[in-house]
Design an enzyme around this catalytic site. Structure first.
Site, PDB file in Angstrom:
ATOM      1  N   GLU A   1      -5.700  -2.473  16.420  1.00  0.00           N
ATOM      2  CA  GLU A   1      -5.188  -1.200  15.907  1.00  0.00           C
ATOM      3  C   GLU A   1      -4.651  -0.492  16.915  1.00  0.00           C
ATOM      4  OE1 GLU A   1      -6.124   1.810  12.502  1.00  0.00           O
ATOM      5  OE2 GLU A   1      -7.828   0.709  13.042  1.00  0.00           O
TER       6      GLU A   1
ATOM      7  N   ARG B   1       1.014  -1.345  -0.019  1.00  0.00           N
ATOM      8  CA  ARG B   1      -0.026   0.036  -0.109  1.00  0.00           C
ATOM      9  C   ARG B   1       0.947   1.039   0.077  1.00  0.00           C
ATOM     10  NH1 ARG B   1      -4.672  -1.694   4.266  1.00  0.00           N
ATOM     11  NH2 ARG B   1      -5.837  -3.376   2.861  1.00  0.00           N
TER      12      ARG B   1
END
Length: 637
Positions: free
Chosen positions: A425, A330
């Site tokens: 996260e 990414r």
């Protein structure tokens, strides 16, 4: 201050198994004596709370939504990685481990990543047993697709709604424990402070978002599973309610915040269309399996995509990274898109876009196959842009999607603040400077189902007395602090809305601490952010009262925290004089524009410790030691 990661000794392939054997246990008849608070009910939070309840602990689960089913995990589209090697294409636990460390540009903790790869297969078995409807081949076997940064197909998926289906599975497990009475569920409940007693996390202060009432909750341990902080940029793919308040409250109470500058920019998002937007929409990375990304070769070419001949198109990812092509990681794919747009070859009205074209795949496989694989994603694109991606290419551009930084944790997922555990996260541990696609769901469920249920016992088994009650002085002090902050926000009759400050902060962050950063820009941001924060506290206008449903008050508190976190992110980015993964310092790049790491100077975790509101934070380093993998320059060419 020294940070002890508590990584087990021995070969990396046996560290986790050995750790399980050597870990302390809490006997079955004693588990009900311990109370655990879990904040957040996405994949990590729901799976952890459900598993704690199943084991026999007493659990309180808090979520600011009206149901755990609204947690942002539901937005994940493309899939979840696991080293099952069902495709017989050479995958293994070690390959998943290596791909993840390499994808993170060698800035993650090696032992944690191997454990993640090791338990990944268990996640799929667990979810299949729950009834998660993964995609299957014609013969009934589980199907896989490829994601960026890997040359094997290891991603399990449920069309373009994998996060939703996995969350429903975790929610069903959680609901069972709620019905059995082992989990006490608190919806519409936002954590506004952490209570620390004698250096240990022992409770939280919560505001009921419907009534405004504050409540105090004590426990033997507190688990944060509250997601990432990407909304500091205002425009992102995060749900608008996603925030950093719980993690930031913990930081202000002594928990170290690690690598805050590591933010992920996702390459396939629907481009910004106007100043009125409040969020951006992700187009799943899975689309890059069959879509080809291109821009015109000619600068300023405004012809319709169908009018541009094949020989006048630049399939730049296939040209620049032939080994991975459109499935480059990414961070690399995002910077490549920015580069061609900066050259004046971007598409769309703003010039900030590239094409994601499915014409070749439709010609090769048929439109029906593409509809079967990605139908709901094409529907979302049509609804937002009013364009039919079956007949014209999608327009995409990078956007903020994930944060690799988070609260520092050791191998047991406990922060430097004893009794405070951080999952998913919200912690920093697994993805280094860049997360590979389909690994967020893997980490959330690994932490919740297969790591924290074992490791939390190491802390609980050492407790020799019941946890303090909410009548302890520390709870009253925390409650008064929250109340005072709320009064200050409400009493401040300024002239600007909370959202106007958020938008202005987002512009500063994207411009100076976004896809590309440099010393001059970061220093500028470190000048602008404190000025904006001061203006916020002088000029913000929060209508309504604190004893009612008041979304302006909710947003004001969260934006106040973003205004502090943003400064720490820029400070971290300025201190890290290298480029790695999603952290791209323009002063540190190769001749062909790739990230240039400085392993000698910066092969460490930057853990920042709060020393007071009027003092600069202290940088504490955890050196990254690679025993199994040799650091190397990433290459996807």
């Amino acid at each position: 201050m020294n940070l002890d990661s508590k990584i087990p000794s021995g070969p990396i392939t046996t560290k986790w198994d050995r750790h399980l054997i050597e870990s302390k246990l809490v006997s079955a008849n004693n588990k009900r004596k311990y109370e655990i608070i879990v904040v957040g009910a996405g994949l990590a939070g729901s799976s952890a709370a459900a598993t704690f309840g199943e084991l026999g602990y007493r659990v309180k689960s808090f979520v600011f939504h009206d149901s755990p089913r609204r947690a942002h995990s539901i937005a994940a589209q493309g899939g979840i990685n696991a080293a099952k090697n069902y495709q017989n294409d050479g995958d293994s636990v070690y390959r998943l481990f290596y791909d993840t460390v390499k994808g993170g540009d060698f800035r993650s903790r090696e032992a944690n990543v191997y454990r993640l790869a090791q338990v990944s297969g268990n996640i799929i078995d667990q979810c299949v047993a729950q009834g998660v409807p993964f995609g299957r081949e014609y013969g009934g076997l589980l199907a896989n697709r490829s994601f960026g940064g890997a040359q094997v197909s290891r991603t399990f998926y449920a069309r373009g709604q994998t996060g939703q289906q996995l969350l429903l599975g975790a929610y069903s497990a959680l609901s069972r424990q709620i019905a059995l009475g082992s989990v006490e569920m608190h919806t519409h409940s936002e954590m506004l402070d952490l209570v620390v007693i004698d250096g240990h996390a022992k409770g939280i202060v919560v505001r009921n978002l419907e009534s405004g009432e504050l409540s105090l909750h004590s426990a033997d341990a507190v688990v944060l599973a509250t997601g990432g902080y990407g909304n500091v940029f205002n425009l992102s793919t995060y749900a608008r309610g996603s925030n950093a308040t719980a993690a930031w409250r913990a930081y202000k109470k002594g928990a170290c915040f690690a690598n805050p500058c590591y933010t992920q920019i996702h390459p396939t998002c629907i481009p910004v269309s106007g100043d009125y937007q409040s969020k951006l929409t992700l187009m799943s990375e899975s689309l890059r399996n069959d879509g080809r990304i291109w821009v015109p070769k000619k600068v300023g070419d405004t012809r319709a995509p169908g009018d541009i001949p094949e020989d006048e198109r630049d399939y730049y990812l296939e040209r620049m990274y032939p080994a991975f092509g459109n499935l480059a990681p990414r961070d690399i794919s995002s910077r490549a898109a920015k580069r061609v747009c900066d050259e004046g070859r971007g598409v769309g009205e703003t010039g900030l876009g590239v094409y994601l074209d499915f014409a070749d795949a439709i010609n090769r496989l048929g439109e029906g196959t593409i509809r079967e694989r990605y139908g709901n994603l094409f529907d979302i694109y049509k609804e937002i842009t009013d364009e039919d991606a079956y007949t014209v290419p999608m327009r995409i551009f990078p956007a903020v999607h994930y944060t690799m930084g988070g609260l520092w944790v050791d191998y047991n997922l406990m922060s430097n603040l004893p009794g405070l555990f951080v999952l998913g996260e919200a912690n920093f541990s697994d993805h280094g400077a860049n997360r590979l696609g389909a690994s967020a769901l893997m980490q959330g469920l690994a932490d919740g189902y297969f790591v924290i249920p074992y490791t939390i016992a190491n802390y609980l088994a050492e407790i020799r007395s019941p946890h303090p009650g909410t009548d302890h002085e520390a709870f009253r002090e925390a409650e008064e602090s929250v109340s005072a902050r709320t009064r200050r926000l409400l009493d401040n009759k300024g002239s600007r809305s909370t959202d106007s400050f958020h938008k202005e902060l987002g512009v500063i962050m994207w411009q100076y601490c976004g896809m590309a950063r440099n010393k001059e820009g970061l220093e500028k941001a470190l000048q602008l952010i404190p000025e904006l924060r001061e203006e916020f506290w002088n000029e913000v206008n929060v209508p309504g009262s604190g004893q009612e449903f008041n979304q302006s008050l909710e947003r004001a508190g969260r934006i106040a925290d973003f205004l502090e976190l943003a400064e720490l992110m820029c400070r971290d980015a300025l201190a890290r004089e290298e480029s790695c993964g999603g952290h791209f310092r323009e002063e540190h790049q190769t001749e062909d524009g790739e990230a240039l790491r400085n392993d000698e100077g910066f092969s460490f975790v930057s853990a920042w410790r709060h020393l007071g509101d009027e003092k600069e934070p202290d940088l504490v380093r955890e050196d990254l030691v690679y025993e199994e993998i040799k650091m190397a320059t990433r290459s996807y060419k």
